[in-house]
Design an enzyme around this catalytic site. Structure first.
Site, PDB file in Angstrom:
ATOM      1  CE  LYS A  14     -66.362   2.729   5.600  1.00 55.53           C
ATOM      2  NZ  LYS A  14     -67.524   3.650   5.498  1.00 55.53           N
ATOM      3  CB  THR A  15     -71.990   3.823   7.312  1.00 52.38           C
ATOM      4  OG1 THR A  15     -71.032   4.874   7.098  1.00 52.38           O
ATOM      5  CG2 THR A  15     -72.289   3.713   8.802  1.00 52.38           C
ATOM      6  N   GLY A  16     -72.211   2.849   4.530  1.00 51.77           N
ATOM      7  CA  GLY A  16     -72.090   3.124   3.108  1.00 51.77           C
ATOM      8  C   GLY A  16     -73.309   3.875   2.615  1.00 51.77           C
ATOM      9  CD  GLU A  21     -65.822   6.005 -11.545  1.00 50.72           C
ATOM     10  OE1 GLU A  21     -65.258   5.425 -10.567  1.00 50.72           O
ATOM     11  OE2 GLU A  21     -65.356   7.015 -12.104  1.00 50.72           O
ATOM     12  CB  SER A  68     -68.333   3.291   1.878  1.00 46.80           C
ATOM     13  OG  SER A  68     -68.063   4.304   0.930  1.00 46.80           O
TER      14      SER A  68
END
Length: 286
Positions: A230-232, A164, A66
């Site tokens: 911002k993380t993911g 996905e 993300s």
């Protein structure tokens, strides 16, 4: 002769700082890789100059997860600056447009959301449906990749939609970046003329307002320090963060940390990223 000896002694006295202080964050990263049984990629970059201060596997590919949503909203803002988009434009969508983890967009099926609201949801809450709706406005994954090429990033690529793109298969270059490329792209978006000053402030504010990054670098941030991030997260142990931080409530450096190919739990991955962040901050304060 005595003067020369004093000069040599003075020089030697400075060597321990030069030799032992710099590797400290790298030692933490090595420990993290060992404890995670996975790979860590990291870069610390000076925001003003673009100079690399610390790096580890900075040119290796890692899943974007993300963190791509910051670049996506940068592309949206570039369209706003060009007169091709408006943050106030309302986008309507249907139930079938929603994907897993859409905490904000799922509440607005009846009334829709503006482009600006979708960007806020995508960055501050990592809303996946918001990201897909925005992605459609820039030409899909191929359109976002084309935007990256236009601003000089020839490495980062987006190939798929949410969710996905979080598959994170070993050796798969799809939906990946490198720490160095992501940091350079973020710096371009926030400091160059790729975006107007107003759009730069807006992108940064969305990152400041991030509400899902608490367990990572924010958990070790000293009082009075600035952070926008911002993380993911993805499959196969992938986890990451892109951040701007600095003392005196001022953004001074970009930090990008990515993890991949680890069996560690989410809590363990969060802890290791926080530990790397703490090591960078401690080294910074010396």
């Amino acid at each position: 002769m005595r003067y020369i000896r004093l000069c040599i002694i003075s020089l030697l006295a400075t060597l321990p700082l030069a030799v032992h202080a710099s590797p400290q964050p790298l030692e933490q990263i090595k420990q993290s890789e060992s404890q995670l049984s996975g790979r860590v990629g990291m870069i610390e970059m000076d925001l003003a100059s673009g100079r690399t201060l610390t790096a580890w596997r900075a040119d290796e590919r890692f899943p974007m997860m993300s963190t791509f949503k910051v670049v996506l909203c940068g592309a949206v803002l570039a369209r706003v600056d060009a007169g091709d988009e408006q943050l106030e434009r309302k986008i309507h969508y249907r139930q079938q447009d929603l994907v897993d983890y859409s905490p904000v967009s799922e509440k607005h099926l009846a009334d829709g959301m503006t482009v600006g609201e979708l960007c806020a949801a995508a960055i501050t809450m990592s809303d996946n449906s918001a990201a897909n709706l925005l992605l459609a406005t820039v030409g899909g994954p191929a359109g976002l990749t084309a935007f990256l090429r236009q601003i000089g990033d020839n490495v980062t690529r987006l190939d798929r939609w949410e969710t996905e793109l979080n598959e994170a298969l070993p050796g798969d270059a799809r939906d990946t970046t490198t720490p160095a490329s992501m940091a350079a792209t973020l710096r371009k978006l926030l400091t160059s003329q790729r975006l107007s000053a107003r759009s730069q402030r807006q992108l940064l504010q969305w990152m400041v307002d991030d509400r899902v990054a608490g367990p990572l670098i924010r958990s070790v941030l000293p009082a009075g320090w600035f952070i926008a991030d911002k993380t993911g997260a993805a499959e196969r142990g992938a986890r990451g963060i892109v951040a701007l931080l600095g003392p005196n409530n001022k953004a001074e450096r970009i930090v990008v940390i990515y993890l991949r190919d680890t069996p560690a739990s989410m809590a363990e991955r969060n802890q290791q990223i926080a530990g790397i962040g703490a090591a960078l901050i401690e080294h910074w304060q010396r």
